[in-house]
Design a protein around this motif. Structure first.
Motif, short mmCIF file in Angstrom:
data_model
loop_
_atom_site.label_atom_id
_atom_site.label_comp_id
_atom_site.label_asym_id
_atom_site.label_seq_id
_atom_site.Cartn_x
_atom_site.Cartn_y
_atom_site.Cartn_z
N ALA A 114 0.86 -1.09 0.09
CA ALA A 114 -0.01 -0.01 -0.23
C ALA A 114 0.94 1.28 0.08
O ALA A 114 0.60 2.21 -0.87
CB ALA A 114 -0.94 0.10 1.27
N TYR A 117 2.68 1.58 -3.36
CA TYR A 117 1.63 2.11 -4.37
C TYR A 117 1.33 3.48 -4.20
O TYR A 117 1.40 4.04 -5.41
CB TYR A 117 0.19 1.35 -4.04
N ALA A 185 -5.12 3.27 0.85
CA ALA A 185 -5.92 2.02 1.15
C ALA A 185 -6.72 1.89 2.22
O ALA A 185 -6.68 2.59 2.98
CB ALA A 185 -4.58 0.64 1.10
N CYS A 212 -13.55 2.59 -2.86
CA CYS A 212 -12.04 2.35 -3.23
C CYS A 212 -11.83 2.43 -4.95
O CYS A 212 -10.81 3.10 -5.23
CB CYS A 212 -11.86 0.97 -2.89
N LEU A 218 -6.42 1.20 -2.67
CA LEU A 218 -6.52 -0.33 -2.60
C LEU A 218 -7.29 -0.96 -1.39
O LEU A 218 -7.37 -0.63 -0.32
CB LEU A 218 -5.06 -0.98 -2.29
N MET A 220 -7.82 -3.83 0.74
CA MET A 220 -6.90 -4.86 1.18
C MET A 220 -7.67 -5.71 2.49
O MET A 220 -8.04 -5.02 3.49
CB MET A 220 -5.76 -4.20 1.94
N ASP A 245 -8.13 -5.98 -3.85
CA ASP A 245 -6.66 -5.93 -4.32
C ASP A 245 -5.70 -6.55 -3.89
O ASP A 245 -4.53 -6.63 -4.52
CB ASP A 245 -6.65 -4.27 -4.53
N ALA A 264 -2.32 -10.61 -4.70
CA ALA A 264 -2.73 -9.42 -5.05
C ALA A 264 -3.33 -9.45 -6.31
O ALA A 264 -3.21 -10.43 -7.23
CB ALA A 264 -1.14 -8.55 -5.41
N LYS A 267 -4.11 -4.30 -9.77
CA LYS A 267 -3.74 -2.99 -9.20
C LYS A 267 -2.52 -3.01 -8.44
O LYS A 267 -1.72 -2.00 -8.28
CB LYS A 267 -4.59 -2.55 -8.56
N ALA A 268 -2.30 -4.29 -7.65
CA ALA A 268 -1.24 -4.31 -6.71
C ALA A 268 -0.16 -5.35 -7.20
O ALA A 268 0.86 -5.47 -6.39
CB ALA A 268 -1.81 -4.71 -5.19
#
Ligand SMILES: *Cc1c(COP(=O)(O)O)cnc(C)c1O
Length: 398
Positions: A114, A117, A185, A212, A218, A220, A245, A264, A267-268
């Motif tokens: 996170a 990111y 996130a 989100c 993200l 999570m 994500d 993940a 996006k991650a």
């Protein structure tokens, strides 16, 4: 055979208030202590022993693996990682996996993802939304993300960069993050475990997914306790039809062999690059074999279905036996992750239940937590209720 364990050893650091029992062996959902006393295991090593004890398919597979190779390091490819990653990706609808050894390690990796990111997007001081009553582990960072002062008191200064909000309140999270460009996130458990078996509502999860997406955060989801089939789907958030994500896993993933994973989504998946993160033990061949066999056996033996049906039976039976008693606030949870909240602290029940031949835990002071192996039968579920009910009634009558 070792003598009955009365007191803690002076040589083992005194970090747990332990029940004065030492378990020697198990079979299915039964365990025996070193004195030969039998227990029904409704705790499953804290939601870890997915397949119960001494499973006829798991044990030979692990023995085979130990005879081949236990550990090789991440300097080399580990075929078991590729297999287990593919299984997790397929079942989650996500993209790739990093393997580690425990829940907190999976959550640390998620927090690092996170932050990077955010930094990659030009946010120098990224912040992560976390929840009241959350539990994410006991490292410095995961403890800082945890919403329970009992966990972090005395260990400050805490890690910064967390914004805390109440569960199931979409307006509260909007308000808490209003005008804050640093949020990257949202991090939460679908069903809070240590916090007292507190489910996020389906509608809230869907609203959160939308938020989100709108804000490019993200999502999570810490599925360390509620994931791996415990609620009757592979991952508890799947009841809401959403995909996260980032998803840390651990506890039940290896049926007792230490393992952690962070899954993940697109996006991650490419945030961490060579040199950004690593672990010596993580993803070793023994843990990977345990993870692969756990998923294979769960499917072969229909354990998602079993968690759903036996869980529903257990919940209904608990509601019937205890739900209407004054002093019982709520019976809640899903599948084989159930909690009975009393109106008073009930930690004393743990020892009383053990005396009666039943292993349980109490979390958040007043919530009886039942997280048995996913192989639990209807008869065993009935036995849990039969053993627990008189103890709860006696406690409430005091
Ligand atoms: C148990 C747990 C953790 C921590 O896992 P460890 O393996 O003890 O580090 C993190 N998150 C949740 C939701 C848990 O239940």
């Amino acid at each position: 055979m070792t003598a009955f364990i009365e007191a803690a050893s002076p040589h083992v650091m005194n970090t747990y208030g332990r029940v004065p029992i030492a378990l020697s062996h198990g079979q299915g959902c039964r365990v025996w202590d070193v004195n030969g006393k039998e227990y029904l295991d409704a705790l499953g090593g804290i939601a870890v022993n997915t397949l119960g004890h001494n499973h006829a398919k798991l044990v030979p597979a692990l023995q085979d693996q130990i005879g081949k190779i236990i550990h090789s390091s991440n300097y080399y490819h580990v075929p078991g990682q590729e297999q287990l990653a593919a299984r997790l990706v397929e079942r989650s609808g996500m993209a790739n996996v990093f393997f580690c050894n425990s829940g907190l390690e999976a959550n640390e990796a998620a927090i690092k993802i996170a932050r990077k990111y955010g930094v990659d997007k030009g946010i120098a001081k990224p912040e992560i939304v976390v929840y009241e009553k959350a539990f994410h582990g006991r490292s410095i960072a995961t403890m800082s993300a945890t919403g329970n002062p009992k966990i972090y008191s005395g260990f400050g200064p805490l890690v910064e960069g967390f914004v805390r909000v109440p569960v199931n309140d979409i307006d509260a999270i909007k308000k808490a993050t209003e005008g804050n460009p640093n949020v990257v996130a949202v991090f939460f458990e679908t069903i809070q475990g240590e916090g007292g078996i507190n489910p996020m509502r389906i509608e809230y999860l869907q609203q959160l997914r939308k938020l989100c997406d709108e804000r490019d955060w993200l999502m999570m989801i810490d599925e360390v306790q509620c994931g791996m089939g415990r609620t009757g789907k592979w991952f508890a958030h799947q009841w809401a039809g959403i995909v996260p994500d980032v998803m840390p896993l651990a506890k039940g993933l290896g049926s007792g062999v230490p393992i952690g994973a962070v899954v993940a989504g697109p996006k991650a998946a490419n945030v961490l690059q060579p040199g950004n993160h690593g672990t010596t033990f993580g993803g070793n061949p023994l843990a990977m074999r345990a993870g692969n066999e756990t998923i294979r056996i769960m499917e072969e033996d229909g354990l998602l279905h079993n968690a759903t049906t036996v869980g529903l039976h257990l919940k209904t039976a608990l509601q019937h036996a205890l739900g209407s008693l004054p002093g019982v606030k709520e019976v809640r949870g899903q599948g084989l992750m159930l909690g009975v909240e009393l109106a008073q602290p009930c930690g004393v029940l743990v020892g009383q239940a053990a005396d009666a031949g039943l292993l349980i835990s109490v979390t958040a002071d007043s919530v009886i937590r039942l997280v048995p192996p996913l192989i639990l039968t209807i008869a065993e579920a009935d036995e849990i209720v039969a053993k627990l009910t008189p103890l709860v009634k006696a406690l409430l009558a005091q």
